[in-house]
Design a protein around this motif. Structure first.
Motif, PDB file in Angstrom:
ATOM      1  N   ASP A  71      66.191  38.103  33.782  1.00  0.00           N
ATOM      2  CA  ASP A  71      65.946  39.287  34.612  1.00  0.00           C
ATOM      3  C   ASP A  71      66.823  39.297  35.861  1.00  0.00           C
ATOM      4  O   ASP A  71      67.025  40.345  36.468  1.00  0.00           O
ATOM      5  N   TYR A  72      67.327  38.140  36.268  1.00  0.00           N
ATOM      6  CA  TYR A  72      68.065  38.016  37.520  1.00  0.00           C
ATOM      7  C   TYR A  72      69.564  37.829  37.343  1.00  0.00           C
ATOM      8  O   TYR A  72      70.324  38.138  38.259  1.00  0.00           O
ATOM      9  N   LEU A  73      69.991  37.277  36.224  1.00  0.00           N
ATOM     10  CA  LEU A  73      71.397  36.938  36.022  1.00  0.00           C
ATOM     11  C   LEU A  73      72.001  37.727  34.870  1.00  0.00           C
ATOM     12  O   LEU A  73      71.333  37.968  33.862  1.00  0.00           O
ATOM     13  N   SER A  74      73.254  38.082  35.021  1.00  0.00           N
ATOM     14  CA  SER A  74      73.952  38.836  33.981  1.00  0.00           C
ATOM     15  C   SER A  74      74.219  37.955  32.766  1.00  0.00           C
ATOM     16  O   SER A  74      74.765  36.853  32.909  1.00  0.00           O
ATOM     17  N   PRO A  75      73.893  38.449  31.572  1.00  0.00           N
ATOM     18  CA  PRO A  75      74.209  37.665  30.372  1.00  0.00           C
ATOM     19  C   PRO A  75      75.710  37.615  30.087  1.00  0.00           C
ATOM     20  O   PRO A  75      76.177  36.753  29.354  1.00  0.00           O
ATOM     21  N   ASP A  76      76.477  38.515  30.697  1.00  0.00           N
ATOM     22  CA  ASP A  76      77.923  38.547  30.472  1.00  0.00           C
ATOM     23  C   ASP A  76      78.667  37.501  31.293  1.00  0.00           C
ATOM     24  O   ASP A  76      79.728  37.044  30.895  1.00  0.00           O
ATOM     25  N   THR A  77      78.113  37.146  32.456  1.00  0.00           N
ATOM     26  CA  THR A  77      78.763  36.172  33.337  1.00  0.00           C
ATOM     27  C   THR A  77      77.730  35.174  33.860  1.00  0.00           C
ATOM     28  O   THR A  77      77.510  35.062  35.064  1.00  0.00           O
ATOM     29  N   PRO A  78      77.117  34.426  32.948  1.00  0.00           N
ATOM     30  CA  PRO A  78      76.104  33.467  33.404  1.00  0.00           C
ATOM     31  C   PRO A  78      76.746  32.303  34.149  1.00  0.00           C
ATOM     32  O   PRO A  78      77.877  31.927  33.872  1.00  0.00           O
ATOM     33  N   PRO A  79      76.012  31.733  35.109  1.00  0.00           N
ATOM     34  CA  PRO A  79      76.554  30.574  35.830  1.00  0.00           C
ATOM     35  C   PRO A  79      76.514  29.319  34.962  1.00  0.00           C
ATOM     36  O   PRO A  79      75.839  29.283  33.928  1.00  0.00           O
ATOM     37  N   ALA A  80      77.223  28.312  35.405  1.00  0.00           N
ATOM     38  CA  ALA A  80      77.038  26.985  34.832  1.00  0.00           C
ATOM     39  C   ALA A  80      75.627  26.544  35.219  1.00  0.00           C
ATOM     40  O   ALA A  80      75.068  27.024  36.210  1.00  0.00           O
ATOM     41  N   CYS A  81      75.029  25.670  34.431  1.00  0.00           N
ATOM     42  CA  CYS A  81      73.638  25.315  34.698  1.00  0.00           C
ATOM     43  C   CYS A  81      73.325  23.926  34.166  1.00  0.00           C
ATOM     44  O   CYS A  81      73.785  23.544  33.092  1.00  0.00           O
ATOM     45  N   SER A  82      72.550  23.184  34.944  1.00  0.00           N
ATOM     46  CA  SER A  82      71.965  21.931  34.482  1.00  0.00           C
ATOM     47  C   SER A  82      70.457  22.083  34.580  1.00  0.00           C
ATOM     48  O   SER A  82      69.951  22.668  35.541  1.00  0.00           O
ATOM     49  N   LEU A  83      69.745  21.585  33.591  1.00  0.00           N
ATOM     50  CA  LEU A  83      68.292  21.636  33.591  1.00  0.00           C
ATOM     51  C   LEU A  83      67.779  20.227  33.344  1.00  0.00           C
ATOM     52  O   LEU A  83      68.212  19.564  32.405  1.00  0.00           O
ATOM     53  N   VAL A  84      66.879  19.788  34.236  1.00  0.00           N
ATOM     54  CA  VAL A  84      66.391  18.423  34.188  1.00  0.00           C
ATOM     55  C   VAL A  84      64.869  18.430  34.210  1.00  0.00           C
ATOM     56  O   VAL A  84      64.264  19.155  34.996  1.00  0.00           O
ATOM     57  N   GLN A  85      64.260  17.625  33.345  1.00  0.00           N
ATOM     58  CA  GLN A  85      62.819  17.419  33.433  1.00  0.00           C
ATOM     59  C   GLN A  85      62.586  16.285  34.428  1.00  0.00           C
ATOM     60  O   GLN A  85      63.222  15.237  34.357  1.00  0.00           O
ATOM     61  N   VAL A  86      61.661  16.525  35.370  1.00  0.00           N
ATOM     62  CA  VAL A  86      61.332  15.526  36.375  1.00  0.00           C
ATOM     63  C   VAL A  86      59.851  15.193  36.286  1.00  0.00           C
ATOM     64  O   VAL A  86      59.055  15.993  35.801  1.00  0.00           O
ATOM     65  N   SER A  87      59.482  14.018  36.756  1.00  0.00           N
ATOM     66  CA  SER A  87      58.077  13.615  36.684  1.00  0.00           C
ATOM     67  C   SER A  87      57.220  14.324  37.724  1.00  0.00           C
ATOM     68  O   SER A  87      56.002  14.395  37.584  1.00  0.00           O
ATOM     69  N   GLY A  88      57.844  14.839  38.757  1.00  0.00           N
ATOM     70  CA  GLY A  88      57.109  15.572  39.772  1.00  0.00           C
ATOM     71  C   GLY A  88      58.042  16.123  40.816  1.00  0.00           C
ATOM     72  O   GLY A  88      59.199  15.706  40.923  1.00  0.00           O
ATOM     73  N   LEU A  89      57.538  17.081  41.603  1.00  0.00           N
ATOM     74  CA  LEU A  89      58.276  17.656  42.717  1.00  0.00           C
ATOM     75  C   LEU A  89      57.513  17.346  43.994  1.00  0.00           C
ATOM     76  O   LEU A  89      56.440  16.731  43.946  1.00  0.00           O
ATOM     77  N   VAL A  90      58.028  17.753  45.129  1.00  0.00           N
ATOM     78  CA  VAL A  90      57.452  17.382  46.413  1.00  0.00           C
ATOM     79  C   VAL A  90      55.978  17.783  46.548  1.00  0.00           C
ATOM     80  O   VAL A  90      55.211  17.082  47.194  1.00  0.00           O
ATOM     81  N   ASN A  91      55.578  18.860  45.908  1.00  0.00           N
ATOM     82  CA  ASN A  91      54.171  19.276  45.871  1.00  0.00           C
ATOM     83  C   ASN A  91      53.736  19.201  44.406  1.00  0.00           C
ATOM     84  O   ASN A  91      54.389  19.798  43.542  1.00  0.00           O
ATOM     85  N   PRO A  92      52.678  18.499  44.079  1.00  0.00           N
ATOM     86  CA  PRO A  92      52.267  18.357  42.680  1.00  0.00           C
ATOM     87  C   PRO A  92      51.944  19.676  41.983  1.00  0.00           C
ATOM     88  O   PRO A  92      51.928  19.736  40.758  1.00  0.00           O
ATOM     89  N   SER A  93      51.727  20.748  42.746  1.00  0.00           N
ATOM     90  CA  SER A  93      51.449  22.062  42.149  1.00  0.00           C
ATOM     91  C   SER A  93      52.715  22.795  41.732  1.00  0.00           C
ATOM     92  O   SER A  93      52.647  23.772  40.991  1.00  0.00           O
ATOM     93  N   PHE A  94      53.878  22.345  42.214  1.00  0.00           N
ATOM     94  CA  PHE A  94      55.138  22.997  41.845  1.00  0.00           C
ATOM     95  C   PHE A  94      55.508  22.613  40.417  1.00  0.00           C
ATOM     96  O   PHE A  94      55.561  21.436  40.078  1.00  0.00           O
ATOM     97  N   ARG A  95      55.810  23.622  39.610  1.00  0.00           N
ATOM     98  CA  ARG A  95      56.259  23.389  38.234  1.00  0.00           C
ATOM     99  C   ARG A  95      57.775  23.466  38.120  1.00  0.00           C
ATOM    100  O   ARG A  95      58.362  23.018  37.146  1.00  0.00           O
ATOM    101  N   ILE A  96      58.430  24.085  39.131  1.00  0.00           N
ATOM    102  CA  ILE A  96      59.857  24.339  39.065  1.00  0.00           C
ATOM    103  C   ILE A  96      60.483  24.327  40.458  1.00  0.00           C
ATOM    104  O   ILE A  96      59.831  24.677  41.441  1.00  0.00           O
ATOM    105  N   GLU A  97      61.731  23.897  40.505  1.00  0.00           N
ATOM    106  CA  GLU A  97      62.577  23.998  41.703  1.00  0.00           C
ATOM    107  C   GLU A  97      63.988  24.293  41.213  1.00  0.00           C
ATOM    108  O   GLU A  97      64.405  23.758  40.172  1.00  0.00           O
ATOM    109  N   ILE A  98      64.699  25.151  41.931  1.00  0.00           N
ATOM    110  CA  ILE A  98      66.072  25.496  41.551  1.00  0.00           C
ATOM    111  C   ILE A  98      66.952  25.499  42.788  1.00  0.00           C
ATOM    112  O   ILE A  98      66.590  26.099  43.805  1.00  0.00           O
TER     113      ILE A  98
END
Length: 130
Positions: free
Chosen positions: A97-124
């Motif tokens: 919904d936010y990025l163009s499918p014609d010119t997508p950015p480079a991207c890395s996706l990593v699974q982590v055991s936790g973030l700074v707040n245990p309620s956070f499911r995602i950080e970008i």
């Protein structure tokens, strides 16, 4: 003048889903710190809902980019941290919904055991060039 070139799937590289294998760019570089699912008052958004959390994170990215005179179209690299890979589909839905499918950015996706707040499911975090 075009300031970025997206190499979505160069010869010999595997298929992609919403990202480019490489992006070449020039211009002013903007580094956006990791954004989390907090609203402007610091309240958690979407407590147990990965899609709502992801949307808030992208809204925060857009606000940070705007403050630097940029927009989502200027993003050349994302790094995504998920605490549960089951949230990948929600991330992809919102990302599209936010990025163009014609010119997508480079991207890395990593699974982590936790973030700074245990309620956070995602950080970008993001890099942009204007």
């Amino acid at each position: 003048m075009e300031r970025s070139q997206h190499y979505v799937r160069p010869d010999g590289l595997p298929p992609v889903n919403g990202y480019s294998h490489a992006v070449a760019f020039s211009g002013r570089m903007i580094a956006i710190s990791g954004q989390v699912p907090l609203d402007a008052e610091g309240n958690l958004v979407g407590a147990d809902d990965a899609q709502i959390q992801t949307r808030q994170v992208f809204d925060n990215l857009a606000a940070a980019l705007a403050a630097a005179g940029a927009g989502m179209r200027h993003v050349v690299k994302l790094t995504v941290y998920l605490t549960d890979l089951a949230d990948l589909a929600a991330f992809r839905t919102v990302r599209d919904d936010y990025l163009s499918p014609d010119t997508p950015p480079a991207c890395s996706l990593v699974q982590v055991s936790g973030l700074v707040n245990p309620s956070f499911r995602i950080e970008i975090d993001a890099l942009a060039a204007i």
